[in-house]
Design an enzyme around this catalytic site. Structure first.
Site, short mmCIF file in Angstrom:
data_model
loop_
_atom_site.label_atom_id
_atom_site.label_comp_id
_atom_site.label_asym_id
_atom_site.label_seq_id
_atom_site.Cartn_x
_atom_site.Cartn_y
_atom_site.Cartn_z
N ILE A 167 0.86 -1.14 -0.18
CA ILE A 167 0.25 -0.22 -0.14
C ILE A 167 0.84 2.03 -0.18
CG2 ILE A 167 -0.25 0.42 2.83
CD1 ILE A 167 -3.43 1.15 2.02
N ASP A 225 0.69 -0.03 9.69
CA ASP A 225 1.19 1.16 10.44
C ASP A 225 1.59 1.52 10.52
OD1 ASP A 225 0.01 4.07 11.41
OD2 ASP A 225 -0.18 2.61 13.93
N SER A 252 -8.04 -4.37 10.63
CA SER A 252 -8.03 -4.88 11.71
C SER A 252 -7.97 -6.21 11.47
CB SER A 252 -9.92 -4.51 12.52
OG SER A 252 -9.55 -3.07 12.51
N TYR A 286 -5.44 -7.06 15.17
CA TYR A 286 -6.64 -6.91 15.96
C TYR A 286 -7.35 -8.52 15.57
CZ TYR A 286 -5.10 -2.01 16.60
OH TYR A 286 -5.18 -0.78 17.11
#
Length: 173
Positions: free
Chosen positions: A13, A36, A124, A128
């Site tokens: 990305i 992130d 997520s 997560y």
């Protein structure tokens, strides 16, 4: 159910030349692991500096919400940081709503900032632990619903890093 505004690719990305790259952020906005960490590393100090300003002003970003910063050194003008939910099967309905909100609020922020092309990671589904199949269904349905109501975004790109997510999205799109 193909939508010409939705594109699927497998890749990194941080390499997408789009108006906005969406970051699967944490509530602190200060970077972390996975997507992130990759976005913060590739975007550089300017992204972190903007995140610190936002955190100082409003205390971070709540689950399901989104904020926008510069793209820094990324090939994207902006980074839209959104916080997806941590999966807990005991509160699945709440997590599903929060995940849909993360996509929806990212898209709203994109429209407010005249973004025409936006790239989403699989929010997520990493640390997560949101079930990948359920996350893909929510992501695609939320984006399709948003695009049906708003025509200012010209292209939404789902960028899948791994084969499993790519296969799930490919079947659903």
């Amino acid at each position: 159910m193909a939508n010409s505004k939705i594109k699927l690719i497998q890749g990194d990305i941080t390499e997408q030349a789009v108006d906005a790259t969406v970051n699967a952020a944490n509530t602190s906005l200060l970077g972390g692991g996975g997507v992130d960490g990759a976005i913060h590393r590739a975007g550089g100090k300017a992204v972190l500096d903007d995140c610190i300003k936002i955190r100082d002003r409003q205390g971070g970003c709540k689950t399901g919400e989104a904020v926008i910063t510069t793209g820094g050194n990324l090939p994207a003008k902006y980074v839209i940081h959104t916080v997806g939910p941590v999966w807990n099967s005991g509160s699945a309905a709440k997590a599903e709503k929060q995940l849909a909100n993360a996509y929806r609020n990212s898209l709203r922020l994109a429209v407010e900032n005249n973004v025409k092309m936006i790239a989403f990671p699989n929010i997520s589904t990493g640390i997560y632990h949101f079930p990948k199949d359920k996350a893909a269904e929510i992501a695609i349905a939320t984006v399709k619903d948003f695009l049906a109501e708003n025509d200012s975004i010209e292209q939404v790109i789902f960028v899948c890093f791994d084969n499993e997510n790519y296969g799930l999205y490919e079947r659903l799109i």
